[in-house]
Design an enzyme around this catalytic site. Structure first.
Site, mmCIF file in Angstrom:
data_model
loop_
_atom_site.group_PDB
_atom_site.id
_atom_site.type_symbol
_atom_site.label_atom_id
_atom_site.label_comp_id
_atom_site.label_asym_id
_atom_site.label_seq_id
_atom_site.Cartn_x
_atom_site.Cartn_y
_atom_site.Cartn_z
ATOM 1 N N HIS C 48 0.899 -1.103 0.247
ATOM 2 C CA HIS C 48 -0.028 0.026 0.017
ATOM 3 C C HIS C 48 0.789 1.201 0.034
ATOM 4 O O HIS C 48 0.582 2.141 -0.837
ATOM 5 C CB HIS C 48 -0.991 -0.201 1.364
ATOM 6 C CG HIS C 48 -1.915 1.208 1.303
ATOM 7 N ND1 HIS C 48 -3.151 1.023 0.465
ATOM 8 C CD2 HIS C 48 -1.775 2.235 1.873
ATOM 9 C CE1 HIS C 48 -3.792 2.385 0.731
ATOM 10 N NE2 HIS C 48 -3.088 2.889 1.454
ATOM 11 N N HIS C 94 -10.714 1.825 -0.886
ATOM 12 C CA HIS C 94 -11.110 1.363 0.595
ATOM 13 C C HIS C 94 -11.583 0.132 0.484
ATOM 14 O O HIS C 94 -12.762 0.154 1.148
ATOM 15 C CB HIS C 94 -11.686 2.527 1.404
ATOM 16 C CG HIS C 94 -10.985 2.730 2.890
ATOM 17 N ND1 HIS C 94 -11.687 2.797 3.756
ATOM 18 C CD2 HIS C 94 -9.808 2.718 3.160
ATOM 19 C CE1 HIS C 94 -10.847 3.378 4.989
ATOM 20 N NE2 HIS C 94 -9.468 2.924 4.560
#
Ligand SMILES: Nc1ncnc2c1ncn2[C@@H]1O[C@H](COP(=O)(O)OP(=O)(O)O)[C@@H](O)[C@H]1O
Ligand SMILES: [Mg+2]
Lengths: 79, 232, 726, 79
Positions: C48, C94
Site C-alpha cells: 500500500h 478502501h
C-alpha cells in the site's frame, strides 16, 4: 414478554457522538464529565412467553440484525 | 436589508444561504460564529443554515440550539425579528423552542436528496409574499431527519392559524402520500411561528435560486423577505 | 498493556515482510530492529505504501503536460484551470475495510480522500465513488450495497461536499472482495498549493485533529503481541469515521494556510504517524524526531508501536512557522481541535521516536522509503480470446427492457439520492447524466467529473480494456461539453505474485498510458490496490479512471435530453461488436469474444467534433455510447427527455449488433438540422448518419418497440427491485 | 462514578426506526415480534462520587440537553 436489548460500542472504538456530547455538556457548564459513550436500547415486545427462549431469540436478533458485532457489544434483559 | 447567517461547526450550507440572501438584498450577509454572545446591530433577518451542526450528534440541532449565540437569536425573535431556518436550521429552531413540533428520521430511514414539488400554502408571510398565485414550486430537499411530527391538536392549530407555509405535493398540487418524501404529518414541509416572523422549512430554497442551476423558485423566498422589509 | 515480543524472522513474516525483505532490514541497520522499528518498516514497505509491485509500471504512465502543476507523488494531483486557479484531485480505494464493515469502511474511505485534497490547500467541491459488488443474488451483496452507500453518504453529506458521480457494478468476481474507490476534487489558487516537504531545521512538528486510538492497529500484527490482561475483549481493528471532526479540520486547515503559518502539511492516512512523518522528512531532505509522550491519545496505555501504526482518522501533521504559534493556536481553539507539538525537524538523516524516556526507534530516514523493495514481477500476457460464436437473436425491444432493468444498467438514483449532490449550490449537471458538472464558485466556468472502467473488457483484453476506460471517460466529458484535462487512476487487481494477474496489470497500464497520451489526459494522481482475491479467485481487473474536464463557460454544457422532433445523429462507426457486450452477458449469460477495439485517434476526432458542434450551435443534446450500445443510449436520452424515440434498423447489420453492439468512439447527438451535423462531421473526417427522431410515447428499435412508461418502470425500479425493496 | 441514562420515546410518539426494525426482523424470519421501540443509552463517566448528587446531575443534563422532553422520557441509573 418484553425484552430490552442494550447495544454499546466495544471498548476502544471511537465514539464521535459521545465525544460531541461530552464537549457540549462542558459548554453548558456541567463540570466533571470525564467521558460519554452513546449506545442504543431496543425494547422488543415478543409473543414468546418462556423467558429463556425469549432471551435466546433476542440474542439471535442482535447477531443477525440489531447489533453490528464487529464494533458493538450487546446484552439482553428480560423485563 | 441587513441579514446574518449563523455558523455552527458542521454547518455546510452557510455560504449557499449567504449567497442567496446577498443576491436578493444587494447587501452582503454577515456570518456570525456560534460562540459569539451577541448578534450584529441593526439586523433585519437571521438565517440558520443547513448542514450537520455538531455532526447532528445526539439529536439534529440539539447541541446547536444550546450554543451561546442562540440566546441572542431567541431574544431577536421575541422582539419580532425575522428568522429563517432551513433544513438543519429548522431542526435548530425547533430544538430552541422557537417553532413547535418535532423532526424525526425519514420514514424510509434513508437520506434523501432530490427536487420536490412544494405547494405554497400561504402568501401571508414575509417569506412567501412574492409567490403570488404561483402555487406549486420546485425546490430540492437533502436530509435524513425531516419527518415533521405533530399531535392532532398542534396540527389543527397550525391549520387554523394558517401557519403551514409549504406542503409536499405532486405536480398537480395535491398533498398525496406519494409526494411525501419523508413521512411528515399532513405533508408539512415548512411552518411559521404564531407571529408569522419565523419560518422553518426542510427544503433548500437557496439551492434553486439561480437559473444556471436549473431553477429559481427558491429565489422568490428571498425576494419576499426583501419586499417585506422594503414595505415595513 | 502489551509486552513487546521478540523480533525475529517469524514476527517479520507476520508483519507481511518476506525473508529477503527482513534480511534487507538487518543489512540496512546492522542490527535487529526493535518491535516499534519492525512495525515502521512493515508499514513503509507494504504494498500500500511502497507500491513495490506496481512502481515499475506506474513509471511508464504519462504524467506531464502544460496543464499539470503537480503530478503523482503528493497527496493529490494539481491541474491548472486558468485564471490563477487549480483543480486538485485523486482517487483512492478502501476495498478491504468496506468488505469487513461496509458503513465505516466506505465512510473512512471518503474521509481519507477528502483529506488528501484539502491537505493540498484545496476546498473539496466534488466527490465520486466507483463501487463494484458481487452478484446481486449473493447473500452478502445487499448488505454491502446498503452499508457502503449509507457510509459514502453519511460521511460526504455531513462533511458538506456534493457527491456528484460514480459507478455501480455487479459481478460474481467481486463476491468476496467488493471495491470502493472514492474520488475527490478540490479548488485552490494555483499559487497557494501546499506540499508535504518539510523545510528548516528545528521546526516544530504539530499534530492536529482527532486523538489517537488503537484503530486499525491489528490484524496479523496485533495477533503477534501478547496481551497481559487475558480478559480484555479482542479489540476491533475497524476505523470509525467522524465527518464532523473532518469538517472542522478542513476549515481549520484552510484558515491556518491562509494565515501563512503552514510550512508543510501531510495528512495521516495508512500507517498514520509513521508514513506522514517520514514523508515530510524525506521530501524535505531532513530528519525528524518525535516525542510520543505529547501525542493526544484517546485510549489508555498506548505504546509506541501502537501510536506509530494507528490509523485513527481525521488527523494531520504539519510543520508550522514557530513565529506564528499564537495565531495557529487561536485557530485550533476556535474549531475546538486537539493539537500538540509532537516533535521537530533535525538536520541529520534520522528518524527518532521517543516514548516514556526511551528511544523506541532510531532509523536512517531516507532509507526507509528510498530503499523500499521494488519488484519486477514476472507477468504473462493475457491470451487472446476465442472469437465469439453464433448467438441467437432476441427481439430488440425485449432485450432493451431486460438491459435497462438489469442491476448493471438500471437507474442509479437509488444510490445518488442518498448522497447530497447539491450542497455548495454549484451543481449544474447532477448525477444521472454523462459527466457531472460543477460550477467554479463565483465564476461562469465549470468542471466536469466522470469515473469509468469496463472490467469485463479488461479481463479479456487488458490493453484494449485499459484504453477503453480512459476513452469512455474522455467520451463522458466530451458528451457534457467539457474539454478533458487530466486523469486519476485507481488500479484494483488480484495477487500480483501470480504472473497472469501481473499480466493484467501490465496490460491495463499499457492501455491506459497509450490512451492518456493520445487523448491528452495525463495521469496526475492514483492509487493501487492489489491482493483483491479470496480463495484464489481474483476480482475482474478494475483500473478505475477518474477524469476531470473544463468548461470555459456554462454555455458549453451539453444536456443529455433532446427536444421533441429533434433528429438523432449517430457519430462514429458501427461494426456491431457483440463480444463481451452487456447484451451478451445480461441476455445470454455469456462472457465471450474479444473486447471492442479502441481507435484512439478516432476517439479524439469524435470528441472534438461533438464539442465543435455545440460551439457552432448545431446540437441540442449529446450522449456517449457505452454499455448496451445504440439502443441503451437512445433509450436513456428518451427517458431523460420524457419523449419517445424511433431508431431505424440498419440495412446490413443484424438487429443485435446494430442496436446493442459496443463499438467504441460513438455518440448520439440531438439536433434540428441533421444534414448540417453530418456535413460538419464529414469535414472533420468522422462518420455520422441520422438514425432516429424524437417524438411519441414509444421507444422503437426498428420494427419492435416498448412504451416509454414501461421502459421507465423497468429502469427506475431496477435498483430497488435488486435490493428487495419492491 | 458511572451513570447510565436511558432515553426512550414517550408512548404514542411514532418511532419510524423501531417500525423499520420490526419489519426487517419479520423479513429475516423472526416471528412474533409485536412491537419494537428504539431509544438511547448514554453512559456518563462522572467525577462526582456521591451517588445522590451524581444522579441529580445526570437528570439535570437530561433536562438541559440529553433528552427532548417533549417527546422523550428519561431515567437515570447509577452503576
Ligand atoms: N455510486 C454512484 N454515485 C453517484 N452517482 C453514480 C453512482 N453510480 C452511477 N452514478 C451516476 O449514474 C449515471 C450513470 O452511470 P453509468 O451508467 O456508470 O454512466 P456512464 O455509462 O455514462 O459512464 C452517471 O451520471 C453516474 O455518475
Ligand atoms: Mg456516459
Amino acid at each position: 414478554m418484553k425484552a430490552r436489548v442494550f447495544i454499546t460500542l466495544k471498548n476502544g472504538v471511537l465514539d464521535p457522538q459521545g465525544e460531541a456530547i461530552r464537549h457540549a455538556l462542558g459548554t453548558l457548564g456541567f463540570a466533571g464529565v470525564a467521558g460519554v459513550r452513546q449506545g442504543k436500547v431496543i425494547d422488543l415486545d415478543l409473543a414468546e412467553t418462556d423467558p429463556v427462549k425469549a432471551k435466546a431469540a433476542a440474542a439471535a436478533m442482535c447477531d443477525k440484525l440489531l447489533a453490528n458485532t464487529i464494533i458493538e457489544n450487546y446484552s439482553v434483559e428480560i423485563l | 436589508m441587513k441579514s446574518a447567517v449563523i455558523v455552527f461547526p458542521g454547518s455546510n450550507c452557510d455560504r449557499d444561504l449567504a449567497v442567496a440572501l446577498t443576491q436578493a438584498t444587494g447587501r452582503q450577509a454577515e456570518m456570525v460564529w456560534h460562540k459569539d454572545a451577541t448578534l450584529p446591530d441593526g439586523l433585519d433577518v437571521v438565517a440558520i443554515p443547513g448542514g450537520f451542526s455538531f455532526g447532528d450528534y445526539l439529536r439534529c440541532g440539539a447541541i446547536a440550539a444550546r450554543a451561546p449565540i442562540m440566546r441572542s437569536v431567541v431574544e431577536f425573535a421575541k422582539r419580532g425579528g425575522l428568522v429563517l431556518g432551513v433544513c438543519n436550521g429548522f431542526q435548530v429552531l425547533i430544538e430552541a423552542g422557537l417553532l413547535p413540533g418535532t423532526l424525526m428520521r425519514n420514514q424510509t430511514l434513508k437520506f434523501v436528496c432530490r427536487d420536490v414539488n412544494l405547494a405554497v400554502e400561504t402568501t401571508d408571510s414575509p417569506f412567501t409574499n412574492a409567490y403570488g398565485n404561483r402555487r406549486v414550486i420546485t425546490v430540492p430537499i437533502a436530509h435524513h431527519d425531516g419527518a415533521y411530527i405533530a399531535d392532532a391538536e398542534l396540527l389543527a392549530r397550525l391549520r387554523g392559524e394558517d401557519r403551514i407555509a409549504f406542503r409536499y405535493v405532486n405536480a398537480r398540487g395535491e398533498p398525496v402520500a406519494e409526494a411525501n418524501p419523508n413521512g411528515s404529518a399532513d405533508n408539512i414541509a415548512g411552518v411559521l411561528s404564531a407571529n408569522r416572523r419565523i419560518l422553518g422549512m426542510m427544503p433548500h430554497p437557496e439551492r434553486l435560486a439561480d437559473r444556471q442551476l436549473g431553477g429559481a423558485d427558491g429565489a422568490v423566498l428571498f425576494e419576499s423577505l426583501s419586499n417585506a422589509l422594503a414595505v415595513a | 498493556m502489551i509486552k513487546e515480543p521478540d523480533v525475529n524472522q517469524e514476527l517479520a513474516a507476520r508483519h507481511g515482510l518476506k525473508p529477503d525483505e527482513y534480511q534487507r532490514i538487518l543489512d540496512l541497520l546492522g542490527r535487529t530492529p526493535s518491535f516499534t522499528e519492525l512495525g515502521i518498516f512493515s508499514a513503509m514497505w507494504n504494498e500500500h505504501c511502497s507500491y513495490k509491485s506496481s512502481k515499475r509500471w506506474l513509471r511508464t504512465l504519462p504524467t506531464t503536460g502544460p496543464q499539470v502543476i503537480c503530478g503523482p507523488g503528493e497527496n493529490a494531483g494539481v491541474v491548472d484551470i486558468g485564471d490563477g486557479q487549480a483543480v486538485v484531485f485523486k482517487m483512492e480505494s478502501h476495498n478491504h475495510p468496506s468488505y469487513i464493515e461496509p458503513y465505516q469502511g466506505a465512510a473512512t474511505g471518503v474521509g481519507g480522500i477528502l483529506r488528501d485534497v484539502f491537505t493540498m490547500g484545496a476546498r473539496p467541491i466534488a466527490a465520486m465513488n466507483s463501487l463494484s459488488f458481487g452478484d446481486p443474488s449473493h447473500p452478502k451483496t445487499r448488505r454491502l450495497v446498503a452499508g457502503v452507500v449509507a457510509g459514502v453518504g453519511g460521511y460526504g453529506n455531513c462533511f458538506g461536499v456534493p457527491t456528484v458521480g460514480g459507478e455501480v457494478r455487479f459481478h460474481a468476481a467481486y463476491n468476496g472482495n467488493c471495491l470502493v474507490n472514492a474520488f475527490a476534487a478540490g479548488l485552490a489558487d494555483a499559487d497557494k498549493i501546499f506540499y508535504s516537504a518539510a523545510s528548516g531545521v528545528g521546526m516544530p512538528v504539530v499534530y492536529l485533529g482527532a486523538k489517537t486510538g488503537r484503530d486499525g492497529v491489528g490484524g496479523a500484527t496485533m495477533a503477534s503481541a501478547e496481551f497481559s490482561d487475558a480478559d480484555e475483549e479482542k479489540r476491533p481493528t475497524v476505523q470509525v469515521g467522524d465527518p464532523f471532526t473532518e469538517k472542522r479540520l478542513l476549515e481549520a486547515c484552510l484558515e491556518l494556510m491562509a494565515s501563512g503559518a503552514v510550512i508543510s502539511i501531510q495528512d495521516m492516512g495508512a500507517a498514520g504517524l509513521t508514513c506522514s512523518a517520514i514523508e515530510m522528512g524525506d521530501k524535505g531532505g531532513l530528519g525528524v524526531e518525535l516525542d510520543l509522550d505529547a501525542v493526544p491519545c484517546r485510549e489508555l496505555a498506548m505504546n509506541a508501536y501502537e501510536m506509530m501504526l494507528s490509523e485513527s482518522q481525521e488527523r494531520m501533521l504539519m510543520v508550522l512557522d514557530p513565529t506564528r504559534e499564537a495565531q495557529a493556536k487561536a485557530i485550533f481553539d476556535k474549531w475546538d481541535l486537539d493539537f500538540a507539538i509532537v516533535g521537530h525537524t533535525i538536520a541529520e538523516d534520522r528518524f527518532l521516536v521517543r516514548h516514556g524516556g526511551e528511544l523506541k526507534a532510531d532509523l536512517p530516514l531516507k532509507s526507509l522509503s528510498g530503499t523500499a523493495p521494488e519488484y519486477d514481477r514476472p507477468w504473462e500476457e493475457t491470451p487472446a480470446p476465442a472469437p465469439l460464436g453464433a448467438v441467437p437473436e432476441v427481439d430488440a425491444a425485449e432485450a432493451l427492457v431486460a438491459l435497462m432493468g438489469s442491476p448493471n444498467l438500471c437507474s442509479r438514483a437509488w444510490v445518488w439520492q442518498q448522497y447530497d449532490h447539491m450542497v455548495m449550490a454549484d451543481t449544474v449537471v447532477r448525477p444521472g447524466s454523462d459527466a457531472a458538472v460543477v460550477r467554479v464558485h463565483g465564476t461562469g466556468k465549470a468542471l466536469a467529473f466522470t469515473s469509468d472502467v469496463t472490467p469485463r473488457y479488461c479481463k479479456t483484453n487488458p490493453v484494449e480494456g485499459g484504453k477503453q476506460a480512459v476513452a469512455e471517460a474522455y467520451r463522458n466529458l466530451s458528451a457534457t461539453g467539457a474539454t478533458p484535462l487530466a486523469t486519476t487512476d485507481n488500479l484494483n487487481f488480484g495477487n500480483p505474485e501470480r504472473p497472469a494477474i501481473m499480466g493484467q496489470l501490465v496490460g491495463c497500464v499499457q492501455g491506459i498510458g497509450a490512451a492518456c497520451i493520445a487523448l491528452d489526459m495525463p495521469i496526475v494522481s492514483g492509487n493501487v490496490s492489489l491482493y483483491n482475491e479470496t480463495n484464489g479467485e481474483a476480482i475482474l481487473p478494475t483500473p478505475t479512471i477518474g477524469a476531470v474536464g473544463l468548461l470555459e463557460s456554462l454555455d458549453q454544457v451539453i444536456p443529455m435530453a433532446p427536444g421533441a422532433g429533434d433528429a438523432l445523429v449517430l457519430i462514429g462507426e458501427t461494426a456491431g461488436h457483440l463480444g463481451q457486450s452487456a447484451w451478451l452477458w445480461e441476455l445470454h449469460g455469456r462472457a465471450e469474444g474479444d473486447a471492442p477495439p479502441v481507435d484512439l485517434a478516432g476517439e479524439r476526432k469524435a470528441g472534438e467534433l461533438v464539442r465543435a458542434l455545440k460551439a457552432e450551435g448545431l446540437i441540442t443534446a449529446a450522449h456517449d455510447l457505452s454499455d448496451g450500445g445504440l439502443g441503451v443510449a437512445a433509450a436513456e436520452m428518451a427517458l431523460a427527455a420524457g419523449i419517445g424515440v424511433v431508431v431505424a434498423a440498419d440495412e446490413t447489420l443484424g438487429a443485435s449488433g446494430w442496436f446493442f453492439g459496443e463499438d467504441q468512439g460513438r455518440y448520439l447527438v440531438g439536433c434540428k438540422d441533421a444534414d448540417a451535423v453530418i456535413a460538419a462531421a464529414s469535414d472533420a473526417g468522422v462518420s455520422a448518419r441520422q438514425v432516429g427522431e424524437m417524438g411519441g410515447e414509444v421507444v422503437g428499435l426498428g420494427a419492435s418497440g416498448v412504451a416509454l412508461a414501461d421502459l421507465r418502470a423497468a429502469h427506475k425500479g431496477g435498483f430497488a427491485r435488486m435490493m428487495g425493496e419492491i
